[in-house]
Design a protein around this motif. Sequence first.
Motif, PDB file in Angstrom:
ATOM      1  N   GLY A 195       0.770  -1.139  -0.002  1.00 29.28           N
ATOM      2  CA  GLY A 195      -0.033  -0.007  -0.110  1.00 29.28           C
ATOM      3  C   GLY A 195       0.947   1.261   0.069  1.00 29.28           C
ATOM      4  N   THR A 196       2.124   1.062   0.264  1.00 32.15           N
ATOM      5  CA  THR A 196       2.917   2.231   0.456  1.00 32.15           C
ATOM      6  C   THR A 196       3.377   2.694  -0.949  1.00 32.15           C
ATOM      7  OG1 THR A 196       4.923   1.110   0.955  1.00 32.15           O
ATOM      8  CG2 THR A 196       3.495   2.003   2.784  1.00 32.15           C
ATOM      9  N   THR A 197       3.887   3.673  -1.322  1.00 31.80           N
ATOM     10  CA  THR A 197       4.275   4.055  -2.637  1.00 31.80           C
ATOM     11  C   THR A 197       5.806   4.252  -2.825  1.00 31.80           C
ATOM     12  OG1 THR A 197       4.054   6.467  -2.325  1.00 31.80           O
ATOM     13  CG2 THR A 197       2.226   5.357  -3.318  1.00 31.80           C
ATOM     14  N   THR A 212       5.673   6.182 -10.442  1.00 39.45           N
ATOM     15  CA  THR A 212       5.362   6.174  -8.946  1.00 39.45           C
ATOM     16  C   THR A 212       4.523   4.863  -8.833  1.00 39.45           C
ATOM     17  OG1 THR A 212       5.451   8.425  -8.464  1.00 39.45           O
ATOM     18  CG2 THR A 212       4.456   6.960  -6.819  1.00 39.45           C
ATOM     19  N   LYS A 214       2.667   1.697  -6.295  1.00 35.77           N
ATOM     20  CA  LYS A 214       2.243   1.154  -5.097  1.00 35.77           C
ATOM     21  C   LYS A 214       2.468  -0.007  -4.903  1.00 35.77           C
ATOM     22  CE  LYS A 214      -1.762   2.727  -3.684  1.00 35.77           C
ATOM     23  NZ  LYS A 214      -3.385   3.002  -3.260  1.00 35.77           N
ATOM     24  N   ARG A 215       3.126  -0.373  -3.736  1.00 40.05           N
ATOM     25  CA  ARG A 215       3.694  -1.509  -3.422  1.00 40.05           C
ATOM     26  C   ARG A 215       2.656  -2.655  -3.057  1.00 40.05           C
ATOM     27  NH1 ARG A 215       7.119   1.663  -0.053  1.00 40.05           N
ATOM     28  NH2 ARG A 215       9.441   1.804  -0.858  1.00 40.05           N
TER      29      ARG A 215
END
Length: 501
Positions: A195-197, A212, A214-215
């Motif tokens: 959820g992190t970028t 960019t 989003k993991r």
Amino acid sequence: MPEEPKDTQAPSEPVETGNPHLKGKKPRQKRRVGLWTYLISIIIALGVGIGGTYFVLGRAVTQQISSMQQTSAAMKKIQSVYSTISDNYYKPVNANKLANGAINGMVNSLGDKFSEYMDKSETESLNDTIDSSFSGIGAQVQKSGNYIQIISPIAGTPAKKAGLKPKDVIKKVNGKSIAGKTLTQAVNLMRGKVGTTVKLEVERAGKTFTVTLKRAKIPVTTVNYKMVGGKKKIGYVTVTTFSTNTAKEFKTALKALDKKGAKKLIIDMRGNPGGLMTAALKMASMFLKDGKTIMQVQTRGSQAEKYVAGKKYDGGYKVTTPTTVLIDGGSASAAEIFSAALHQSAGVKLIGSQSYGKGTVQTVSTFSDKTEMKITVAKWLTPNGTWINKKGLTPTIKASEPSYASLTALSKTSDLKAGKVNDNVKTLQQYLKALGYFKGSANGYFGSSTTSAIKAYQKHAKLTANGQMDKKTLAKIEVQLAQKISDNDNAYNTALKLAEK
């Protein structure tokens, strides 16, 4: 490491590389490349073999050296340097830090992007990848000069969805240059919580762009299948990587398609960065008559050892259904082993484009302090003895993807405004041209013709037709372009027509 990070990848991302894992006993003093050997593989041991002799990491380098009854001139020099630093440096030094530095230096001196020394955290990251239990962007990567190069994005992952391609070079992660960092260090920067970028600066064909991502949790399932071709009943199987359960998943898929009445098979190895050599042996053996050569492995100063199809690999399960294999520039290591075996030992046609060309075998030794060292120990050769390293496999039938399939990803809408002149505008024009909305020359100038093309697209997509490129419009364009690429999959369509005959 075949990111090599499961390097391959590395997936890189084998790490995310695709390095699969085998826990076993301490190897014999005479190293042998056998069934347990991986292309990008791991052997769990207590020590590292050097010239047939093993030593065990202790708490200090002094203990290691003093335990060696016979040392070479090179080892004596290392001892001298260690002692001089330990005794005379103006402030205290950490023995383990000196040891790690010495090991890193030796491994780096090989000049081999597939050989690497990993600290504890890097080892844990690698092991997660082996079991496909990591979170990140989903790309198999390897070292390329000072930077990191993508071998292949994994299907269904953020990297694939963002349009990253084989041979893309990652230069920065979150604005920080990764020049000089090890493969695993760079991969760790790209990994993170779901959820992190993460923002990447990528170079493709001399042009640089940012994207960019989003993991996400990288898919555990490595084999997917379905029936295609309507009444022709063609089984289509995609293999994304060669991991711990891949051979088992592959066999399950083939049996399921057989029950559905599949008369022919298409095995898609495109974008597959490789992984476990053992998985490739098991899978290839299913298509070969017993005794036929799957591959050959040649260690330094020895004759090549042949690996042949048989019950010990396939358990007696054989596939006789006519088969075609798809390959491309993202097909590497274990994927190339499988494809070459079927092509040369079973007469199976390869369709697509030139494969990656990774023809070396790695093993990984684990030290008592939970660090690991991965080194290249052998070459692998195709059944007829060809070494495809840095050359790849040549398809029987060449079928390249359309030119617009290699367009770079767009993430900066701030560059896409009227009056702007830049490479991102040029790429946008190429997007619109591929979709049939831009008729002029893609020159990078955001003028009236570009505005008109955007308006036409927005009207068709039922968006506000203002001619301005916003994130919503860009997202729609990217989805439609991805669908067009899929619809114009030349390699797949060629294989399907061949199978339908």
